[in-house]
Enzyme design. Structure first.
Site, PDB file in Angstrom:
ATOM      1  N   ASP A   1       0.840  -1.203   0.000  1.00 30.12           N
ATOM      2  CA  ASP A   1       0.000   0.000   0.000  1.00 30.12           C
ATOM      3  C   ASP A   1       0.873   1.250   0.000  1.00 30.12           C
ATOM      4  O   ASP A   1       1.548   1.544   0.983  1.00 30.12           O
ATOM      5  CB  ASP A   1      -0.916  -0.001   1.226  1.00 30.12           C
ATOM      6  CG  ASP A   1      -1.893   1.164   1.225  1.00 30.12           C
ATOM      7  OD1 ASP A   1      -2.049   1.816   0.171  1.00 30.12           O
ATOM      8  OD2 ASP A   1      -2.509   1.416   2.277  1.00 30.12           O
TER       9      ASP A   1
ATOM     10  N   ASP B   1      -1.626   5.825  -5.987  1.00 26.59           N
ATOM     11  CA  ASP B   1      -2.007   5.017  -4.824  1.00 26.59           C
ATOM     12  C   ASP B   1      -2.338   3.587  -5.239  1.00 26.59           C
ATOM     13  O   ASP B   1      -3.333   3.339  -5.910  1.00 26.59           O
ATOM     14  CB  ASP B   1      -3.226   5.650  -4.134  1.00 26.59           C
ATOM     15  CG  ASP B   1      -3.730   4.815  -2.966  1.00 26.59           C
ATOM     16  OD1 ASP B   1      -2.892   4.221  -2.257  1.00 26.59           O
ATOM     17  OD2 ASP B   1      -4.952   4.754  -2.772  1.00 26.59           O
TER      18      ASP B   1
END
Length: 408
Positions: free
Chosen positions: A98, A278
């Site tokens: 992440d 992201d």
């Protein structure tokens, strides 16, 4: 609680007793990632809902560190995982990669096994929009590969979590994202794995290169993805890497935020604006005005089963390139790069043979947002090599052998 210096002294004493793990030399190190497709039974609009919930959470830094148990979106974990070892001897954990968070934590599935190298620090927690974790922060040995270990690394150990179907998360976002996550020390940051590898001279720079292979890539073409700590892997790039500085626009500047312009064919749908890159967001999310301009230009309609835009075969044949203007260069999503993998249509509540677009509206109730106009999610990252450079506060992009793939 021990002060930080005492904790480190105690940790080093533990290491002297248990023995030191192997550490890599001062050169970039690449570790493999595995693609993970985990869908819930209720797929209707779920991926889009998950992305929107995440975007809202990322926009509101006040949510970080709060132990909210009421934040829940059924998990569709579509992304890439790595296997790490924690402790000595190590217990292996599978973590989602992440770039939009910086806490590394374990314990959602496989329980943490304290060993002689484990030191408790105190309570920790964070939420993600699509889930949360709360538990205890530890100092421990983290092994990324047989040649690469961090001694010590601070990790969270979840006693409660939601929305995560693997063991936890490898957070590789900017370090300041860990502010407010240590309950007893809210103003203290937690060094990321990249930070510690650099500080311990295990890698030459605080740089992380990411390669994601898109769905349907050729068999035998290598791992589903790779993380390169300390630099970039030139064998995964077609041409040079183009760098752009971290944007100065808040709140995107707190993440791996950049400035970019987006054009569809010859039409500008998003003037130069700030947003983020992201891996934890699935789709490409753009502001409402840009989204509606894209929808009009493509002739797409909203599919109410998935929430995604859909086009006919004829409209797909007429799609133009979607160009991202970054750092003075153009990075092109071809028509095939703009569609959801058709082999996975049923997994997101779609119809076999239908064509869905992966460009989505951030949300129609966020018109007042400033400094956060797009999210280049992991479907974008599957087409371009991305370099996250902490040392020079910049993000780099390069084309890959999959930039012009037709596998969707």
């Amino acid at each position: 609680m021990f002060p930080a210096a005492s904790l480190l002294t105690l940790f080093l004493l533990v290491l002297s007793i248990t023995g030191s793990p192997i550490k890599a030399g001062n050169s970039p190190v690449t570790i493999p990632m595995t693609k993970r497709l985990k869908f819930s039974n209720d797929t209707t609009n779920n991926i889009l809902a998950r992305d929107r919930a995440r975007v809202k959470t990322l926009m509101d830094p006040s949510t970080r560190g709060h132990r909210f148990s009421n934040v829940h979106v059924t998990s569709n974990d579509i992304g890439y995982t790595v296997s790490i070892g924690v402790g000595q001897p190590p217990t292996n954990y599978t973590l989602l990669v992440d770039t939009g968070s910086a806490n590394t934590w374990i314990g959602a599935s496989t329980p943490y096994v304290p060993t002689g190298s484990s030191i408790s620090i105190g309570p920790v927690g964070s939420i993600y929009g699509s889930g949360y974790f709360a538990g205890t922060e530890y100092l421990d040995i983290v092994t990324l590969s047989p040649e690469l270990a961090i001694t010590p690394q601070s990790i969270g150990v979840a006693t409660a979590s939601d929305g995560i179907d693997v063991d936890g998360i490898l957070g590789i976002g900017p370090t300041d994202l860990t502010l407010n996550t240590l309950q007893n020390h809210p103003t203290q940051t937690i060094p990321t794995v990249t930070d510690n590898l650099y500080e311990q001279v295990s890698i030459p720079a605080a740089v992380l290169g990411i390669f994601f292979q898109p769905e349907g890539g050729p068999s035998g073409s290598g791992n589903s993805g790779e993380l390169t700590f300390g630099g970039a892997d030139p064998t995964r790039c077609n041409g040079g890497i183009v760098y752009t500085p971290i944007t100065k626009s808040n709140p995107s500047s707190k993440y791996w935020g950049i400035d970019q312009k987006i054009t569809y064919g010859s039409t500008t749908i998003l003037s130069s604006a700030a947003g983020i890159v992201d891996s934890g967001t699935t789709n490409i999310m753009i502001a409402s005005d840009a989204y509606h301009a894209y929808q009009t230009a493509t002739g797409a309609t909203v599919d109410h089963s998935t929430g995604l835009l859909t086009v006919t075969s004829e409209q797909y044949g007429a799609l133009k390139n979607l160009d991202f203007h970054i750092g003075g260069q153009i990075f092109t999503l071809t028509p095939n790069g703009q569609i959801w993998p058709r082999s996975l249509n049923a997994k997101v509540g779609g119809q076999e043979g239908s064509i869905y677009l992966i460009v989505c509206e951030i949300d129609n109730d966020m018109e007042a947002m400033v400094g956060y106009h797009f999210v280049n999610g992991y479907v974008f990252m599957q087409r371009f090599y991305v370099v996250f450079d902490t040392t020079n506060s910049r993000v780099g992009f390069a084309r890959t052998p999959f930039t012009h793939a037709t596998t969707n």
